[in-house]
Design a protein around this motif. Structure first.
Motif, PDB file in Angstrom:
ATOM      1  N   THR A  74       8.647  -5.222  16.969  1.00 21.21           N
ATOM      2  CA  THR A  74       7.451  -4.609  16.390  1.00 21.21           C
ATOM      3  C   THR A  74       7.679  -4.515  14.888  1.00 21.21           C
ATOM      4  OG1 THR A  74       7.030  -3.330  18.400  1.00 21.21           O
ATOM      5  CG2 THR A  74       5.906  -2.624  16.403  1.00 21.21           C
ATOM      6  N   LEU A  75       6.768  -5.105  14.114  1.00 16.27           N
ATOM      7  CA  LEU A  75       6.897  -5.154  12.661  1.00 16.27           C
ATOM      8  C   LEU A  75       5.900  -4.231  11.994  1.00 16.27           C
ATOM      9  CD1 LEU A  75       6.924  -9.027  12.084  1.00 16.27           C
ATOM     10  CD2 LEU A  75       8.871  -7.551  12.643  1.00 16.27           C
ATOM     11  N   ARG A  76       6.276  -3.745  10.832  1.00 19.17           N
ATOM     12  CA  ARG A  76       5.343  -3.049   9.942  1.00 19.17           C
ATOM     13  C   ARG A  76       5.225  -3.890   8.684  1.00 19.17           C
ATOM     14  NH1 ARG A  76       5.580   3.202   9.792  1.00 19.17           N
ATOM     15  NH2 ARG A  76       4.538   2.683  11.746  1.00 19.17           N
ATOM     16  N   ILE A  77       3.993  -4.258   8.342  1.00 22.81           N
ATOM     17  CA  ILE A  77       3.803  -5.190   7.241  1.00 22.81           C
ATOM     18  C   ILE A  77       2.603  -4.788   6.397  1.00 22.81           C
ATOM     19  CG2 ILE A  77       2.444  -6.724   8.753  1.00 22.81           C
ATOM     20  CD1 ILE A  77       3.664  -9.075   7.135  1.00 22.81           C
ATOM     21  N   GLU A  78       2.702  -4.991   5.100  1.00 26.19           N
ATOM     22  CA  GLU A  78       1.581  -4.719   4.197  1.00 26.19           C
ATOM     23  C   GLU A  78       0.449  -5.709   4.479  1.00 26.19           C
ATOM     24  OE1 GLU A  78       2.815  -4.646   0.127  1.00 26.19           O
ATOM     25  OE2 GLU A  78       4.644  -3.531   0.595  1.00 26.19           O
ATOM     26  N   LYS A  79      -0.781  -5.227   4.355  1.00 25.72           N
ATOM     27  CA  LYS A  79      -1.942  -6.053   4.712  1.00 25.72           C
ATOM     28  C   LYS A  79      -1.992  -7.363   3.909  1.00 25.72           C
ATOM     29  CE  LYS A  79      -5.076  -2.760   4.241  1.00 25.72           C
ATOM     30  NZ  LYS A  79      -6.416  -2.093   4.257  1.00 25.72           N
ATOM     31  N   GLU A  80      -1.616  -7.283   2.639  1.00 24.05           N
ATOM     32  CA  GLU A  80      -1.709  -8.484   1.814  1.00 24.05           C
ATOM     33  C   GLU A  80      -0.662  -9.545   2.185  1.00 24.05           C
ATOM     34  OE1 GLU A  80       0.219  -5.257  -0.855  1.00 24.05           O
ATOM     35  OE2 GLU A  80      -1.361  -5.401   0.664  1.00 24.05           O
ATOM     36  N   LYS A  81       0.302  -9.177   3.024  1.00 23.24           N
ATOM     37  CA  LYS A  81       1.341 -10.135   3.429  1.00 23.24           C
ATOM     38  C   LYS A  81       1.098 -10.711   4.821  1.00 23.24           C
ATOM     39  CE  LYS A  81       4.934  -8.030   0.534  1.00 23.24           C
ATOM     40  NZ  LYS A  81       6.271  -7.361   0.516  1.00 23.24           N
TER      41      LYS A  81
END
Length: 302
Positions: A262-269
């Protein structure tokens, strides 16, 4: 800029305590509620939500601290403030009176309400049988009449103590729509509930109270518009799973037995993430819903 900084503070709760002993009551609570804001209170049974609402209404005198409503002391000026406040209590007891309509008309006279149009509209939306004898009404019907009684007064401030208790699912939805209508009118509303999901739908902020203390205050707009997204990804084979981990994404949960991350990622990435994933064989990828429950869970784990 936080929009609350340019709005008047309607209810100012200044370090109040009401100690009923045995860890019952509330302790050192401070909170500002701003004009046109809808604020929710959530917490376990006995957390202190009802006590806080009754302190704001001026029914209970705090052991220490004070509450100001529109610049007036909530307890000392309780009679004067009734003009500005409406209240749906958690426990509802009606007097010996023959019908619901008689009760509502009596309340209208007390509040000097001339126009019954608002009440009629609410009665229709909530499907309230005003011909019934109030004392023998079901819990849900009593709750509906309390809601009509409070909202027909058209006061700028509304306090509600678990108002959806006893309402069936369809009526709960109708009630939430009514609250959203009141919000559009610019009302300031403080509402307690055991349903985080209900509060998330109508509130600007939600306050988590546990054992009489505020442990977290959530800004609903920030939760809905947060910069990050969480994605659960499961790979078809171990090699892809292990190789992807080397790409240095933020992993918030790793279940090696399932080849799952499960990843947490910034929307722009996100575009780069999907580009990278195109090189691997996936069993599935899905966005993990981030909501108020998850926010409070994370806050309490810090």
């Amino acid at each position: 800029m936080n929009e609350n900084k340019i709005k008047p503070c309607v209810i100012k709760i200044n370090n109040i305590t009401k100690d009923y002993k045995n860890n019952r009551g509330n302790f050192n609570i401070s909170l500002n509620i701003y004009e046109h804001e809808v604020v929710g209170l959530v917490g376990e049974n006995g957390a202190g939500k009802t006590t806080l609402l009754r302190q704001i209404m001026g029914f209970i005198k705090s052991d220490s601290g004070n509450i100001e409503i529109m610049g007036l002391d909530a307890y000392k000026n309780a009679a004067e403030l009734k003009t500005y406040l409406s209240y749906v209590p958690g426990e509802i007891n009606y007097p010996e009176i023959s019908t619901g309509i008689e009760f509502l008309h009596n309340q209208a006279k007390l509040r000097d309400i001339k126009d019954f149009k608002v009440a009629d509209d609410l009665i229709n939306k909530l499907q309230l049988d005003i011909r019934a004898y109030p004392k023998r009404m079901s819990k849900g019907m009593k709750q509906k009449m309390a809601i009509v009684t409070a909202l027909m007064a058209n006061t700028p401030i509304i306090l509600m103590d678990e108002p959806t208790t006893g309402l069936d699912p369809l009526m709960r939805i109708e009630f939430l729509n009514i609250i959203l209508d009141e919000k559009k009118k610019g009302k300031t509303i403080l509402i307690s509930s055991n349903s985080v999901e209900e509060l998330e739908r109508v509130c600007d902020r939600v306050v988590l109270i546990t054992k009489g203390k505020i442990v977290s205050v959530a800004n609903i707009s920030k939760i809905k518009n947060r910069k990050f997204r969480d994605y659960k990804i499961e790979f078809l084979n171990k090699d892809d799973y292990l190789n992807f981990k080397k790409l240095n994404y933020q992993i918030i949960r790793d279940q090696e037995i399932y080849n799952q991350l499960t990843l947490r990622i910034e929307k722009e990435k996100l575009e780069q993430l999907f580009k990278d994933l195109s090189s691997y064989e996936l069993k599935f990828i899905s966005e993990v819903k981030y909501d108020l429950n998850k926010y409070f869970k994370e806050e309490r784990s810090l």
